[in-house]
Design a protein around this motif. Structure first.
Motif, PDB file in Angstrom:
ATOM      1  N   TYR A 212      19.897  -3.916  -0.130  1.00 44.94           N
ATOM      2  CA  TYR A 212      20.994  -2.945  -0.231  1.00 44.94           C
ATOM      3  C   TYR A 212      22.277  -3.617  -0.704  1.00 44.94           C
ATOM      4  O   TYR A 212      23.061  -3.025  -1.459  1.00 44.94           O
ATOM      5  CB  TYR A 212      21.218  -2.269   1.123  1.00 44.94           C
ATOM      6  N   PHE A 213      22.507  -4.852  -0.247  1.00 46.38           N
ATOM      7  CA  PHE A 213      23.668  -5.603  -0.739  1.00 46.38           C
ATOM      8  C   PHE A 213      23.537  -5.833  -2.243  1.00 46.38           C
ATOM      9  O   PHE A 213      24.510  -5.720  -2.995  1.00 46.38           O
ATOM     10  CB  PHE A 213      23.780  -6.953  -0.019  1.00 46.38           C
ATOM     11  N   LEU A 214      22.329  -6.162  -2.683  1.00 47.44           N
ATOM     12  CA  LEU A 214      22.083  -6.413  -4.104  1.00 47.44           C
ATOM     13  C   LEU A 214      22.445  -5.169  -4.924  1.00 47.44           C
ATOM     14  O   LEU A 214      23.263  -5.228  -5.840  1.00 47.44           O
ATOM     15  CB  LEU A 214      20.618  -6.795  -4.297  1.00 47.44           C
ATOM     16  N   TRP A 215      21.831  -4.037  -4.572  1.00 47.35           N
ATOM     17  CA  TRP A 215      22.038  -2.827  -5.369  1.00 47.35           C
ATOM     18  C   TRP A 215      23.449  -2.281  -5.211  1.00 47.35           C
ATOM     19  O   TRP A 215      24.033  -1.747  -6.161  1.00 47.35           O
ATOM     20  CB  TRP A 215      21.004  -1.772  -4.998  1.00 47.35           C
ATOM     21  N   GLY A 216      24.028  -2.412  -4.022  1.00 48.50           N
ATOM     22  CA  GLY A 216      25.389  -1.943  -3.820  1.00 48.50           C
ATOM     23  C   GLY A 216      26.405  -2.684  -4.663  1.00 48.50           C
ATOM     24  O   GLY A 216      27.439  -2.137  -5.047  1.00 48.50           O
ATOM     25  N   SER A 217      26.095  -3.941  -4.992  1.00 40.35           N
ATOM     26  CA  SER A 217      27.042  -4.760  -5.753  1.00 40.35           C
ATOM     27  C   SER A 217      26.932  -4.551  -7.256  1.00 40.35           C
ATOM     28  O   SER A 217      27.874  -4.867  -7.998  1.00 40.35           O
ATOM     29  CB  SER A 217      26.821  -6.243  -5.433  1.00 40.35           C
ATOM     30  N   ILE A 218      25.795  -4.002  -7.736  1.00 43.64           N
ATOM     31  CA  ILE A 218      25.591  -3.996  -9.188  1.00 43.64           C
ATOM     32  C   ILE A 218      25.125  -2.666  -9.766  1.00 43.64           C
ATOM     33  O   ILE A 218      24.864  -2.566 -10.956  1.00 43.64           O
ATOM     34  CB  ILE A 218      24.576  -5.096  -9.608  1.00 43.64           C
ATOM     35  N   TYR A 219      25.036  -1.607  -8.954  1.00 46.14           N
ATOM     36  CA  TYR A 219      24.407  -0.394  -9.454  1.00 46.14           C
ATOM     37  C   TYR A 219      25.089   0.195 -10.685  1.00 46.14           C
ATOM     38  O   TYR A 219      24.410   0.604 -11.638  1.00 46.14           O
ATOM     39  CB  TYR A 219      24.288   0.671  -8.359  1.00 46.14           C
ATOM     40  N   PRO A 220      26.433   0.280 -10.742  1.00 48.99           N
ATOM     41  CA  PRO A 220      27.062   0.811 -11.964  1.00 48.99           C
ATOM     42  C   PRO A 220      26.686   0.016 -13.217  1.00 48.99           C
ATOM     43  O   PRO A 220      26.509   0.589 -14.291  1.00 48.99           O
ATOM     44  CB  PRO A 220      28.562   0.710 -11.661  1.00 48.99           C
ATOM     45  N   ILE A 221      26.536  -1.305 -13.064  1.00 49.27           N
ATOM     46  CA  ILE A 221      26.135  -2.135 -14.208  1.00 49.27           C
ATOM     47  C   ILE A 221      24.705  -1.787 -14.622  1.00 49.27           C
ATOM     48  O   ILE A 221      24.375  -1.749 -15.809  1.00 49.27           O
ATOM     49  CB  ILE A 221      26.254  -3.631 -13.878  1.00 49.27           C
ATOM     50  N   ASP A 222      23.847  -1.511 -13.630  1.00 44.89           N
ATOM     51  CA  ASP A 222      22.460  -1.160 -13.922  1.00 44.89           C
ATOM     52  C   ASP A 222      22.390   0.162 -14.684  1.00 44.89           C
ATOM     53  O   ASP A 222      21.571   0.313 -15.592  1.00 44.89           O
ATOM     54  CB  ASP A 222      21.664  -1.058 -12.617  1.00 44.89           C
ATOM     55  N   VAL A 223      23.250   1.110 -14.331  1.00 47.53           N
ATOM     56  CA  VAL A 223      23.296   2.391 -15.041  1.00 47.53           C
ATOM     57  C   VAL A 223      23.666   2.167 -16.509  1.00 47.53           C
ATOM     58  O   VAL A 223      23.025   2.711 -17.423  1.00 47.53           O
ATOM     59  CB  VAL A 223      24.311   3.353 -14.387  1.00 47.53           C
ATOM     60  N   VAL A 224      24.704   1.353 -16.743  1.00 47.40           N
ATOM     61  CA  VAL A 224      25.143   1.063 -18.107  1.00 47.40           C
ATOM     62  C   VAL A 224      24.037   0.363 -18.887  1.00 47.40           C
ATOM     63  O   VAL A 224      23.773   0.685 -20.053  1.00 47.40           O
ATOM     64  CB  VAL A 224      26.429   0.213 -18.091  1.00 47.40           C
ATOM     65  N   LYS A 225      23.361  -0.581 -18.255  1.00 52.14           N
ATOM     66  CA  LYS A 225      22.266  -1.296 -18.912  1.00 52.14           C
ATOM     67  C   LYS A 225      21.159  -0.334 -19.344  1.00 52.14           C
ATOM     68  O   LYS A 225      20.653  -0.409 -20.467  1.00 52.14           O
ATOM     69  CB  LYS A 225      21.701  -2.359 -17.965  1.00 52.14           C
ATOM     70  N   SER A 226      20.799   0.599 -18.459  1.00 55.28           N
ATOM     71  CA  SER A 226      19.746   1.568 -18.785  1.00 55.28           C
ATOM     72  C   SER A 226      20.170   2.466 -19.947  1.00 55.28           C
ATOM     73  O   SER A 226      19.362   2.782 -20.836  1.00 55.28           O
ATOM     74  CB  SER A 226      19.418   2.433 -17.562  1.00 55.28           C
ATOM     75  N   LYS A 227      21.433   2.882 -19.961  1.00 57.36           N
ATOM     76  CA  LYS A 227      21.919   3.728 -21.051  1.00 57.36           C
ATOM     77  C   LYS A 227      21.881   2.978 -22.382  1.00 57.36           C
ATOM     78  O   LYS A 227      21.491   3.529 -23.425  1.00 57.36           O
ATOM     79  CB  LYS A 227      23.349   4.202 -20.758  1.00 57.36           C
TER      80      LYS A 227
END
Length: 304
Positions: A212-227
């Motif tokens: 949860y710490f992992l995803w909480g710290s980087i989720y917006p970046i993951d969204v941009v990467k997927s787009k």
């Protein structure tokens, strides 16, 4: 001749990674579909999953699975190698004392960055396969997808979205390893004993919390990467000029909500994926005659 402990760790980690992919893939494809769909396409993750099941059947949840399965061994090997090298480097600098959280964060970040050499193209191919329409198959499989990416954009086509991938994995794995280590050290201080005395149940819980710490710290970046990785391959047809432009356009169109699409299935996935990883790791280690008990740092909730 038997396997060395390092070789057993890599084999165990790879087995754990495979289990993680198989358990986590249905959640991941829902996450990616929501992240890359037009705003308002799905009212909820459940609607996305129901639509996928209706249109593509049960196996639709495993589209693009072969790519991470093929890449997980290489990813684990690179990540473990870079992580352990970094820990030795920092240990030598501080005279062999136990590493502090900043050093563990840096070690995890270095391991995450090294991991992107393989994780970047593997995830790009996987996302292309996950998002191709069921009624208009664009790629026959991972190799065909890779070939088309190279044909249209050269070798750099495989590494589309590599910059946000590096930011994501560097920050994310740094947070993961630091969080897990903090929880383990706290457990030992409060309960005594050593790492080997920590029950598997606690280790799974700490691994899930660190996820949860992992995803909480980087989720917006993951969204941009997927787009970026589902944007048009033809430069003249692309919606985004790069990572910063994607951030700006997403913010203007949806505000902060644009960076949370697919977060729910990701958070639901984390404890299941970590639990499967830990159990598979333990079974593999015991089958090879390795030590039981909680691993120092288990394979994280892999982003790949």
């Amino acid at each position: 001749m038997g396997l060395s402990q390092s070789q057993k760790d890599l084999v165990g980690g790879s087995v754990g990674g495979v289990a993680q992919v198989l358990v986590g893939q249905p959640f991941d494809i829902v996450k990616v579909r929501i992240q890359t769909a037009a705003p308002g396409t799905f009212a909820s993750p459940l609607e996305c999953a129901s639509t996928l099941l209706k249109n593509e059947g049960p196996m639709g949840f495993y589209k693009g699975t072969l790519t991470p399965l093929l890449g997980i061994g290489a990813c684990v090997s690179i990540q473990f190698g870079a992580l352990e090298w970094s820990k030795r480097f920092f240990s030598e600098r501080n005279g062999g004392k136990e590493l502090g959280l900043p050093e563990l964060y840096a070690s995890g970040a270095i391991g995450g960055l090294a991991n992107t050499v393989v994780a970047g193209p593997v995830e790009h191919i996987r996302i292309r396969l996950q998002t191709q329409p069921a009624n208009a198959k664009l790629y026959s499989g991972p190799l065909d997808c890779a070939a088309q990416l190279i044909k249209s954009n050269g070798l750099p086509g495989l590494f589309k979205g590599q910059v946000p991938t590096m930011f994501r994995d560097g920050i994310g794995y740094g947070c993961y390893f630091a969080a897990y280590e903090w929880l383990v050290q706290r457990h030992i201080r409060e309960n005594g004993g050593s790492r080997a005395d920590i029950s598997p149940l606690y280790a799974v819980g700490y691994g899930a919390a660190a996820g949860y710490f992992l995803w909480g710290s980087i989720y917006p970046i993951d969204v941009v990467k997927s787009k970026l990785q589902t944007d048009a391959l033809n430069p003249s047809q692309r919606k985004y000029r790069g990572m910063l432009d994607c951030f700006a356009q997403t913010w203007r169109a949806q505000g902060w909500r644009g960076f949370t699409g697919g977060l729910t299935p990701t958070l639901v996935r984390s404890p299941f994926a970590n639990g499967a990883t830990f159990v598979a790791f333990e079974m593999a280690m015991r089958a090879m005659g390795g030590p039981g008990g909680a691993p120092d740092i288990p394979v994280p909730d892999a982003i790949v």
